[in-house]
Scaffold this active site. Structure first.
Site, mmCIF file in Angstrom:
data_model
loop_
_atom_site.group_PDB
_atom_site.id
_atom_site.type_symbol
_atom_site.label_atom_id
_atom_site.label_comp_id
_atom_site.label_asym_id
_atom_site.label_seq_id
_atom_site.Cartn_x
_atom_site.Cartn_y
_atom_site.Cartn_z
ATOM 1 N N TRP A 140 -113.262 3.658 73.855
ATOM 2 C CA TRP A 140 -112.832 4.270 72.313
ATOM 3 C C TRP A 140 -112.926 3.429 71.103
ATOM 4 O O TRP A 140 -112.498 2.227 71.225
ATOM 5 C CB TRP A 140 -111.535 5.045 72.528
ATOM 6 N N PHE A 174 -101.479 -0.732 66.574
ATOM 7 C CA PHE A 174 -102.150 0.341 65.572
ATOM 8 C C PHE A 174 -102.780 -0.652 64.479
ATOM 9 O O PHE A 174 -102.764 -1.667 64.197
ATOM 10 C CB PHE A 174 -101.137 1.484 64.830
ATOM 11 N N ASP A 207 -110.282 3.444 63.560
ATOM 12 C CA ASP A 207 -110.375 2.832 62.417
ATOM 13 C C ASP A 207 -110.767 1.206 62.379
ATOM 14 O O ASP A 207 -110.388 0.455 63.384
ATOM 15 C CB ASP A 207 -108.763 2.547 61.986
ATOM 16 N N GLN A 249 -109.395 -0.385 65.948
ATOM 17 C CA GLN A 249 -108.822 0.329 66.834
ATOM 18 C C GLN A 249 -109.553 0.644 67.894
ATOM 19 O O GLN A 249 -110.538 1.208 68.005
ATOM 20 C CB GLN A 249 -108.212 1.605 66.162
#
Ligand code: FRU
Length: 526
Positions: A63, A125, A66, A82
């Protein structure tokens, strides 16, 4: 600052990096190794022939969302992102890492940050980077989810990691450096929506913008903090806030830039409701032009909120100021809660091309970064071509190219370009002269049910002298369109078959194509 104090501060900063980077280093290192092994093993198995981009950045496997920590350090551009190294879904976020000499060719680096501490155990994050005294500092949000009985509590804090070599990062012993949003009875900001710190320096002070939600009215906002040393932060003010929920309930990924004589505040608001055919995507990304008052911490906007992109897929952009003074932006070329068909192939998500950001007549416009020309390798160029009906050009086709068309629509009602076309598939970009509307339609971008994404997006684009200029970037599963030098930009993921490679030009009435320039584009990993 006088030279003695500068030297003392530099010594202190270097000492504190050495001091703090080792406390959790062993377990963080092990977690990073495990993550890297996972992504390396997954990457070998991926069939990169069909949808995996040729000249856009994507994770080696699993995955990506951002862009993070976009910076220039030790003579290289750094772009973090990310990343879930374990599966092509959003879970346990890490920071993946690429470096580039030119913002065009990128090299994979070891994963930089993993969730390893109590304050970031459920995700590292988004955030930003700043370079000081030859140290690359990363600021990120620590995401923590606690389940008590049947209640879920989320707590987000701002944290610091640093590196002297730009490869190995240690987390600060001072973390969290900003423990919570101002949550007193008057300033009721959300503890669970408090994220994506953006750090910059102005006159010997550091500033941090953090996205949040004002809980009383459920309005998105950005909060400003100030620091002398990057570790101790004080809250200054609510820099900007929506009202009556019109600008959404949470502003993610803020950033702030001084461009020419203006300031630009960038936000990615969640929850703006569709107005007619505008704001149809789940979330938006855009800008305010205005002025930040450093004394009060308030941003005064000069005009309305503007969107960066009117297509289906564009979110959470980050900007870098290059050593030669350009502002270059890269965004996530996907959208939350949409079908991302490449998930079935073991990867998910990609970045936009780099775009140069400028202010023109009080508005932010973006155009393809000029350095991308380095990827051109085979061209077809035409001048003064007449189009009446449908026409194809023998050398204009493919799945990874750049196409620049300048069309005179004086004697036409409409003009369209069908991209990645075949007898059954097409992605249609069309302009209607009377309504002055540019549309991107992907109803037939594929005919395979698992790859089908439907719908249309549009934007208003008045023409000067009936001239329409389209600068288009097509890659194996994406299209990005810059109309009239970035006045309108539309970006989308598309998933046509491997052999849907035709380009068809269609007119209603006579279109004079003044120039048509086509370039195949090389892989960025060459
Ligand atoms: C934006 C975002 C950020 C958050 C990150 C999590 O797309 O939701 O607000 O930090 O993604 O991956």
């Amino acid at each position: 600052m006088n030279p003695f104090w500068s030297l003392l501060l530099a010594v202190f900063l270097v000492f504190s990096v050495q001091n703090t980077s080792f406390s959790d280093a062993a377990s963080h290192k092990q977690l990073l190794q495990k993550a890297q092994q996972s992504v390396d093993a997954a990457s070998i198995k991926i069939d990169k022939a069909h949808f995996y981009p040729q000249y856009h950045l994507a994770a080696p496997a699993n995955w990506m969302n951002d862009p993070n920590g976009f910076s220039y350090f030790n003579g290289q551009y750094h772009l973090f992102y990310q990343h879930n190294p374990f599966a092509p879904k959003h879970e346990k976020m890490h920071w993946g890492h690429y470096v580039s000499p030119d913002l065009v060719h990128w090299k994979e680096m070891p994963i930089a940050l993993a969730p390893s501490e109590a304050y970031d155990k459920d995700g590292v994050f988004s955030g930003s980077a700043i370079v000081e005294d030859n140290i690359l500092y990363l600021f990120y949000t620590g995401h923590v989810v606690n389940k008590k009985d049947d209640k879920t509590e989320i707590h987000q804090t701002q944290n610091l990691a640093m590196s002297k070599d730009g490869i190995n990062f240690g987390k600060s012993a001072n973390n969290p450096v900003i423990n919570m949003a101002p949550h007193y009875s008057v300033l009721n900001f959300s503890l669970k929506d408090f994220r994506d710190p953006f750090i910059w320096k102005q006159s010997d002070r550091y500033y941090a913008l953090v996205g949040s939600q004002y809980e009383k009215t459920k309005d998105g906002a950005v909060l400003l903090f100030k620091s002398k040393d990057l570790r101790n932060w004080v809250f200054i003010n609510i820099t900007a806030i929506g009202s009556n929920g019109e600008m959404g309930y949470m502003w993610e990924c803020p950033s702030f830039w001084h461009i020419g004589s203006d300031d630009v505040l960038i936000i990615s608001p969640q929850g703006i409701k569709p107005h007619g055919k505008m704001f149809l995507n789940k979330y938006q990304s855009g800008w305010f032009v205005g002025k930040l008052d450093y004394d009060t911490g308030k941003f005064k906007q000069k005009g309305p909120f503007g969107l960066f992109d009117y297509g289906f897929d564009f979110y959470a952009p980050q900007v870098i100021k290059t050593p030669d003074g350009k502002h270059v932006l890269i965004a996530w070329l996907d959208m939350w809660d949409t079908k991302i068909p490449e998930t079935a192939e073991g990867w998910a998500g990609m970045m936009s091309i780099p775009r140069e950001l400028k202010i023109l007549n009080g508005k932010v416009v973006t155009a393809p970064y000029s350095g991308l020309k380095a990827l051109r390798y085979d061209s077809a160029n035409y001048k003064d071509q007449k189009l009446n009906g449908t026409r194809e050009f023998s050398r204009i086709n493919g799945n990874a190219y750049e196409l620049i068309v300048t069309a005179d629509l004086t004697n036409a009602k409409s003009f369209a370009i069908k991209l990645r076309a075949s007898s059954s598939q097409e992605t249609v970009l069309s302009y209607d002269k009377e309504s002055k509307i540019l549309k991107l339609n992907r109803d037939k971008s594929s005919s395979v049910p698992e790859h089908m994404l439907t719908g249309e997006r549009e934007a208003s684009l008045p023409l000067a002298d009936n001239l329409l200029k389209l600068h288009i970037f097509v890659d194996k599963s994406s299209v990005e369109v810059f109309a009239n030098d970035g006045q309108v930009v539309m970006s989308s993921r598309i998933y046509p078959d491997k052999n849907s490679n035709d380009v068809k030009f269609v007119s209603d009435g006579e279109v004079k194509i003044k120039s048509l320039d086509f370039y195949k584009l090389k892989s960025i990993n060459n």
